[in-house]
Scaffold this motif. Sequence first.
Motif, PDB file in Angstrom:
ATOM      1  N   ASP A   7      39.978  28.471  56.771  1.00 53.46           N
ATOM      2  CA  ASP A   7      41.216  29.246  56.593  1.00 53.46           C
ATOM      3  C   ASP A   7      42.015  28.728  55.403  1.00 53.46           C
ATOM      4  OD1 ASP A   7      40.777  31.030  58.608  1.00 53.46           O
ATOM      5  OD2 ASP A   7      41.852  29.876  60.126  1.00 53.46           O
ATOM      6  N   LYS A   8      42.082  27.399  55.276  1.00 50.63           N
ATOM      7  CA  LYS A   8      42.838  26.809  54.155  1.00 50.63           C
ATOM      8  C   LYS A   8      42.235  27.230  52.824  1.00 50.63           C
ATOM      9  CE  LYS A   8      45.096  22.776  55.958  1.00 50.63           C
ATOM     10  NZ  LYS A   8      44.576  21.633  56.630  1.00 50.63           N
ATOM     11  N   ILE A   9      40.903  27.268  52.769  1.00 60.30           N
ATOM     12  CA  ILE A   9      40.226  27.682  51.530  1.00 60.30           C
ATOM     13  C   ILE A   9      40.542  29.147  51.234  1.00 60.30           C
ATOM     14  CG2 ILE A   9      37.943  28.181  50.523  1.00 60.30           C
ATOM     15  CD1 ILE A   9      36.941  25.603  51.874  1.00 60.30           C
ATOM     16  N   ILE A  10      40.458  29.987  52.251  1.00 56.46           N
ATOM     17  CA  ILE A  10      40.716  31.417  52.043  1.00 56.46           C
ATOM     18  C   ILE A  10      42.150  31.637  51.561  1.00 56.46           C
ATOM     19  CG2 ILE A  10      40.912  33.660  53.219  1.00 56.46           C
ATOM     20  CD1 ILE A  10      38.514  32.786  54.957  1.00 56.46           C
ATOM     21  N   GLU A  11      43.093  30.883  52.145  1.00 59.59           N
ATOM     22  CA  GLU A  11      44.508  31.039  51.778  1.00 59.59           C
ATOM     23  C   GLU A  11      44.791  30.721  50.311  1.00 59.59           C
ATOM     24  OE1 GLU A  11      46.744  28.572  54.465  1.00 59.59           O
ATOM     25  OE2 GLU A  11      46.074  29.785  56.170  1.00 59.59           O
ATOM     26  N   LYS A  12      43.905  29.924  49.701  1.00 58.95           N
ATOM     27  CA  LYS A  12      44.134  29.535  48.298  1.00 58.95           C
ATOM     28  C   LYS A  12      43.839  30.681  47.319  1.00 58.95           C
ATOM     29  CE  LYS A  12      41.595  25.815  47.950  1.00 58.95           C
ATOM     30  NZ  LYS A  12      40.904  24.752  47.283  1.00 58.95           N
ATOM     31  N   HIS A  13      43.220  31.734  47.839  1.00 61.74           N
ATOM     32  CA  HIS A  13      42.788  32.829  46.958  1.00 61.74           C
ATOM     33  C   HIS A  13      43.368  34.154  47.452  1.00 61.74           C
ATOM     34  CE1 HIS A  13      39.914  30.014  45.208  1.00 61.74           C
ATOM     35  NE2 HIS A  13      39.648  29.622  46.441  1.00 61.74           N
ATOM     36  N   PRO A  14      43.489  35.143  46.545  1.00 60.83           N
ATOM     37  CA  PRO A  14      43.930  36.467  47.007  1.00 60.83           C
ATOM     38  C   PRO A  14      42.977  36.960  48.100  1.00 60.83           C
ATOM     39  CG  PRO A  14      43.773  36.390  44.598  1.00 60.83           C
ATOM     40  CD  PRO A  14      43.175  35.109  45.109  1.00 60.83           C
ATOM     41  N   LYS A  15      43.558  37.468  49.194  1.00 63.67           N
ATOM     42  CA  LYS A  15      42.698  37.877  50.312  1.00 63.67           C
ATOM     43  C   LYS A  15      42.093  39.253  50.023  1.00 63.67           C
ATOM     44  CE  LYS A  15      42.506  37.306  55.271  1.00 63.67           C
ATOM     45  NZ  LYS A  15      43.228  37.055  56.477  1.00 63.67           N
ATOM     46  N   SER A  18      37.148  40.569  45.941  1.00 61.35           N
ATOM     47  CA  SER A  18      36.773  39.936  44.662  1.00 61.35           C
ATOM     48  C   SER A  18      36.878  38.408  44.704  1.00 61.35           C
ATOM     49  CB  SER A  18      37.631  40.486  43.521  1.00 61.35           C
ATOM     50  OG  SER A  18      38.978  40.187  43.777  1.00 61.35           O
ATOM     51  N   SER A  19      37.477  37.856  45.754  1.00 63.81           N
ATOM     52  CA  SER A  19      37.604  36.390  45.852  1.00 63.81           C
ATOM     53  C   SER A  19      36.356  35.744  46.452  1.00 63.81           C
ATOM     54  CB  SER A  19      38.798  36.015  46.725  1.00 63.81           C
ATOM     55  OG  SER A  19      39.984  36.491  46.164  1.00 63.81           O
ATOM     56  N   ILE A  20      35.390  36.527  46.851  1.00 66.44           N
ATOM     57  CA  ILE A  20      34.280  35.996  47.650  1.00 66.44           C
ATOM     58  C   ILE A  20      33.544  34.827  46.971  1.00 66.44           C
ATOM     59  CG2 ILE A  20      32.650  37.827  46.897  1.00 66.44           C
ATOM     60  CD1 ILE A  20      32.680  36.300  50.392  1.00 66.44           C
ATOM     61  N   ILE A  21      33.214  34.959  45.676  1.00 67.09           N
ATOM     62  CA  ILE A  21      32.441  33.883  45.030  1.00 67.09           C
ATOM     63  C   ILE A  21      33.256  32.588  44.986  1.00 67.09           C
ATOM     64  CG2 ILE A  21      31.417  33.089  42.863  1.00 67.09           C
ATOM     65  CD1 ILE A  21      30.123  35.676  42.521  1.00 67.09           C
ATOM     66  N   GLN A  22      34.535  32.714  44.612  1.00 61.98           N
ATOM     67  CA  GLN A  22      35.375  31.518  44.532  1.00 61.98           C
ATOM     68  C   GLN A  22      35.497  30.842  45.898  1.00 61.98           C
ATOM     69  OE1 GLN A  22      36.166  30.592  41.397  1.00 61.98           O
ATOM     70  NE2 GLN A  22      36.561  28.709  42.532  1.00 61.98           N
ATOM     71  N   VAL A  23      35.645  31.656  46.947  1.00 56.78           N
ATOM     72  CA  VAL A  23      35.759  31.095  48.297  1.00 56.78           C
ATOM     73  C   VAL A  23      34.437  30.400  48.682  1.00 56.78           C
ATOM     74  CG1 VAL A  23      35.946  31.694  50.751  1.00 56.78           C
ATOM     75  CG2 VAL A  23      37.567  32.650  49.100  1.00 56.78           C
ATOM     76  N   LEU A  24      33.313  31.039  48.382  1.00 54.52           N
ATOM     77  CA  LEU A  24      32.016  30.419  48.715  1.00 54.52           C
ATOM     78  C   LEU A  24      31.827  29.111  47.943  1.00 54.52           C
ATOM     79  CD1 LEU A  24      29.570  33.491  48.845  1.00 54.52           C
ATOM     80  CD2 LEU A  24      30.678  32.336  50.755  1.00 54.52           C
ATOM     81  N   LYS A  40      29.614  34.656  57.867  1.00 53.66           N
ATOM     82  CA  LYS A  40      30.074  35.820  58.637  1.00 53.66           C
ATOM     83  C   LYS A  40      31.604  35.870  58.677  1.00 53.66           C
ATOM     84  CE  LYS A  40      26.046  36.243  61.618  1.00 53.66           C
ATOM     85  NZ  LYS A  40      25.437  35.669  62.795  1.00 53.66           N
ATOM     86  N   TYR A  41      32.210  34.717  58.911  1.00 54.58           N
ATOM     87  CA  TYR A  41      33.670  34.635  59.018  1.00 54.58           C
ATOM     88  C   TYR A  41      34.339  35.038  57.702  1.00 54.58           C
ATOM     89  CZ  TYR A  41      38.231  32.579  60.105  1.00 54.58           C
ATOM     90  OH  TYR A  41      39.574  32.376  60.331  1.00 54.58           O
ATOM     91  N   VAL A  42      33.848  34.458  56.609  1.00 56.67           N
ATOM     92  CA  VAL A  42      34.421  34.731  55.295  1.00 56.67           C
ATOM     93  C   VAL A  42      34.247  36.219  54.943  1.00 56.67           C
ATOM     94  CG1 VAL A  42      34.047  34.281  52.829  1.00 56.67           C
ATOM     95  CG2 VAL A  42      34.188  32.384  54.426  1.00 56.67           C
ATOM     96  N   SER A  43      33.093  36.768  55.259  1.00 62.47           N
ATOM     97  CA  SER A  43      32.832  38.190  55.009  1.00 62.47           C
ATOM     98  C   SER A  43      33.851  39.060  55.725  1.00 62.47           C
ATOM     99  CB  SER A  43      31.443  38.582  55.528  1.00 62.47           C
ATOM    100  OG  SER A  43      30.480  38.192  54.623  1.00 62.47           O
ATOM    101  N   ALA A  44      34.083  38.743  56.993  1.00 60.72           N
ATOM    102  CA  ALA A  44      35.011  39.550  57.786  1.00 60.72           C
ATOM    103  C   ALA A  44      36.436  39.414  57.237  1.00 60.72           C
ATOM    104  CB  ALA A  44      34.952  39.113  59.252  1.00 60.72           C
ATOM    105  N   GLU A  45      36.824  38.180  56.890  1.00 62.54           N
ATOM    106  CA  GLU A  45      38.193  37.949  56.409  1.00 62.54           C
ATOM    107  C   GLU A  45      38.460  38.658  55.085  1.00 62.54           C
ATOM    108  OE1 GLU A  45      40.881  35.930  57.805  1.00 62.54           O
ATOM    109  OE2 GLU A  45      39.630  36.470  59.502  1.00 62.54           O
ATOM    110  N   LEU A  46      37.461  38.642  54.193  1.00 62.12           N
ATOM    111  CA  LEU A  46      37.674  39.233  52.861  1.00 62.12           C
ATOM    112  C   LEU A  46      37.179  40.678  52.788  1.00 62.12           C
ATOM    113  CD1 LEU A  46      36.692  36.249  50.512  1.00 62.12           C
ATOM    114  CD2 LEU A  46      38.942  36.911  51.309  1.00 62.12           C
ATOM    115  N   LYS A  47      36.712  41.170  53.930  1.00 61.25           N
ATOM    116  CA  LYS A  47      36.207  42.550  54.014  1.00 61.25           C
ATOM    117  C   LYS A  47      35.083  42.821  52.998  1.00 61.25           C
ATOM    118  CE  LYS A  47      40.292  44.495  56.154  1.00 61.25           C
ATOM    119  NZ  LYS A  47      40.410  43.327  56.965  1.00 61.25           N
TER     120      LYS A  47
END
Length: 150
Positions: A7-15, A18-24, A40-47
């Motif tokens: 969650d902390k990682i996801i929060e650092k980027h626009p939700k 297009s943020s998927i690569i940076q989050v990964l 799976k979690y990241v996919s669902a969060e970033l749609k």
Amino acid sequence: MEADVIDKIIEKHPKEPSSIIQVLLDVQSELYYLPEDVLKYVSAELKVPISRTYNLATFYKAFSLKPKGKHPISVCTGTACYVEGADKLMEQFERELGIKDGETTADKKFSLESVRCLGCCGLAPVVTVGKNLHGKLPSSKVGKILKQYK
Ligand code: FES
């Protein structure tokens, strides 16, 4: 899954998708690999469709779906490196680390894998530890190299 870390990682980027690569990339550098439940979690969060996330995770060399160590070691076993003793080098790493090709040490500090031609055959035999390249490496220097990362 360490959901608060993710969650902390996801929060650092626009939700947004297009943020998927940076989050990964951030997850990879935090956990040293991309666990399936995290994908799976990241996919669902970033749609982002899970199929696209899997494609990215398997396409880019920076990502690993298998646990890796903090310092991933790649021993080149391409032809030029093989001729210069890559097999002895690999054996020495296996002995020093107490693991086999494809494994990770129990403390998650090092993982070891053989790779095909790193594209700098003139420096054979070649080993990379993280982003660092060690060329013309005799197996007698393996212990010294590992000490730099301990
Ligand atoms: S064979 Fe090892 S770098 Fe090319």
